[in-house]
Design an enzyme around this catalytic site. Structure first.
Site, PDB file in Angstrom:
ATOM      1  N   GLU A 151       0.805  -1.224   0.000  1.00 51.90           N
ATOM      2  CA  GLU A 151       0.000   0.000   0.000  1.00 51.90           C
ATOM      3  C   GLU A 151       0.844   1.284   0.000  1.00 51.90           C
ATOM      4  OE1 GLU A 151      -2.749  -0.399   3.271  1.00 51.90           O
ATOM      5  OE2 GLU A 151      -3.814  -2.064   2.314  1.00 51.90           O
ATOM      6  N   GLU A 270      -4.943  -8.824   0.217  1.00 52.28           N
ATOM      7  CA  GLU A 270      -5.662  -8.568   1.458  1.00 52.28           C
ATOM      8  C   GLU A 270      -7.142  -8.449   1.150  1.00 52.28           C
ATOM      9  OE1 GLU A 270      -4.518  -5.331   3.954  1.00 52.28           O
ATOM     10  OE2 GLU A 270      -2.379  -5.867   3.953  1.00 52.28           O
TER      11      GLU A 270
END
Length: 337
Positions: A151, A270
């Protein structure tokens, strides 16, 4: 079908062991025992028994998020503290020795923020860290997957979670490229290792549209997707799924159009829906729909287990880290069956 697409077909379903080796604590001295960092976010240390339980439950991929920021020496070499690297390898081996697939990454780093004026420095550190990881794991085969970063985004800005801007997209692609060049020029198995590249923030709506996919047969796109947000991730959000499939269907259409339909594999690195007022049945129904839709386009999913079961945080815990029991057997069944 491409080489990497064939490889990804071997992955059934995965689980992350989060909030553990990725924990950070700036108040701790660099030379303290690894366990001080590993337990800093109130989870116990990872045990072989826990990994065995996860694998015996039906998962065949373990994602091991690791934060390296607190464990690096000074420039220009940024030497990783030996005790930390030894501990990470020990945890990797828990799964690797059982022929499970393992994802190893850079997680909560404070040096890879995607700004033009940080790009060169971030690339230097990216190369230095991954060079050491390539050396340590040189002889590990295709069961060990390297994920460039987690991220990467402009933390604390209006662009943090909205999918980014042109500067962010370009710098993330540049740091990903520095990672890939480092892996491919390293020794051992690394020139042919499967690797994962995220877009800006691993964002599943805007960020996925701006990933520079290299000419490399062993690259996998990494995406994080908690959809629909109001049910899966928002606090308080809503506790009922209500068979709201619109965002999941949109995600799968986009992934197929952008990547899998072109022979470029994707792993949803995720995903999950947090516990809200004991809504296990709703979550189990959601999981079944989600993983089935992903499987139809050849995309495996990795549940984000952060070990949290109580409090006001993101309650994604699935396995009790102390005794290995599963708190939500219906969710587990939906994931693995």
């Amino acid at each position: 079908m491409s080489e990497a697409m064939e490889f990804v077909k071997n992955i059934k379903v995965g689980i992350s062991i989060g909030n553990t080796l990725d924990s950070t604590d700036g108040s701790l001295a660099r030379e303290v025992a690894p366990s001080a960092f590993e337990t800093a976010w109130h989870n116990p240390v990872i045990t072989k028994s826990l990994v065995d339980t996860m694998l015996d439950s039906g998962f065949n991929l373990i994602r091991i998020p690791v934060s390296w920021t607190n464990h690096l020496g000074a420039a220009p070499d940024f030497v990783i503290e030996k005790s930390w690297l030894d501990r990470v390898q020990e945890v990797v081996d828990y799964g690797y020795e059982r022929k499970a697939y393992i994802i190893l990454n850079l997680h909560h780093e404070d040096w890879n923020y995607p700004y033009y004026d940080n790009c060169e420095a971030a690339c230097r550190k990216m190369r230095a860290v991954w060079k050491q990881l390539c050396e340590r794991f040189a002889d590990y085969d295709e069961h060990l997957i390297f994920e460039a970063q987690n991220e990467p985004r402009k933390v604390g800005t209006e662009f943090e979670w909205n999918g980014g801007d042109e500067e962010g997209w370009e710098v993330v692609n540049t740091t990903n490229r520095a990672f890939l060049e480092t892996v491919r020029t390293a020794g051992g198995y690394n020139p042919k290792r499967y690797v994962m590249l995220p877009g800006y923030g691993a964002n599943c709506k805007v960020g996925i549209r701006h990933i520079a996919v290299p000419e490399d047969k062993r690259v996998i796109i990494s995406v994080h997707a908690y959809e629909p947000y109001e049910f899966a991730l928002q606090i308080p959000g809503r506790r009922n799924w209500n068979h709201d499939t619109e965002e999941i269907d949109r995600l799968m259409r986009d992934l197929k159009e952008l990547y899998t339909g072109k022979g470029i594999p994707v792993i949803i690195g995720e995903f999950g829906a947090m516990n809200k007022e004991n809504n296990e049945d709703e979550r189990a129904q959601w999981v079944r729909y989600y993983v089935t839709a992903a499987a139809e386009i050849g995309v495996p999913c990795v549940w984000w287990d952060n070990g949290l079961f109580e409090g006001e945080g993101e309650l994604f815990g699935l396995f009790n880290r102390s005794d290995g029991t599963c708190a939500y057997p219906e969710v587990l069944k939906a994931l693995t069956k």
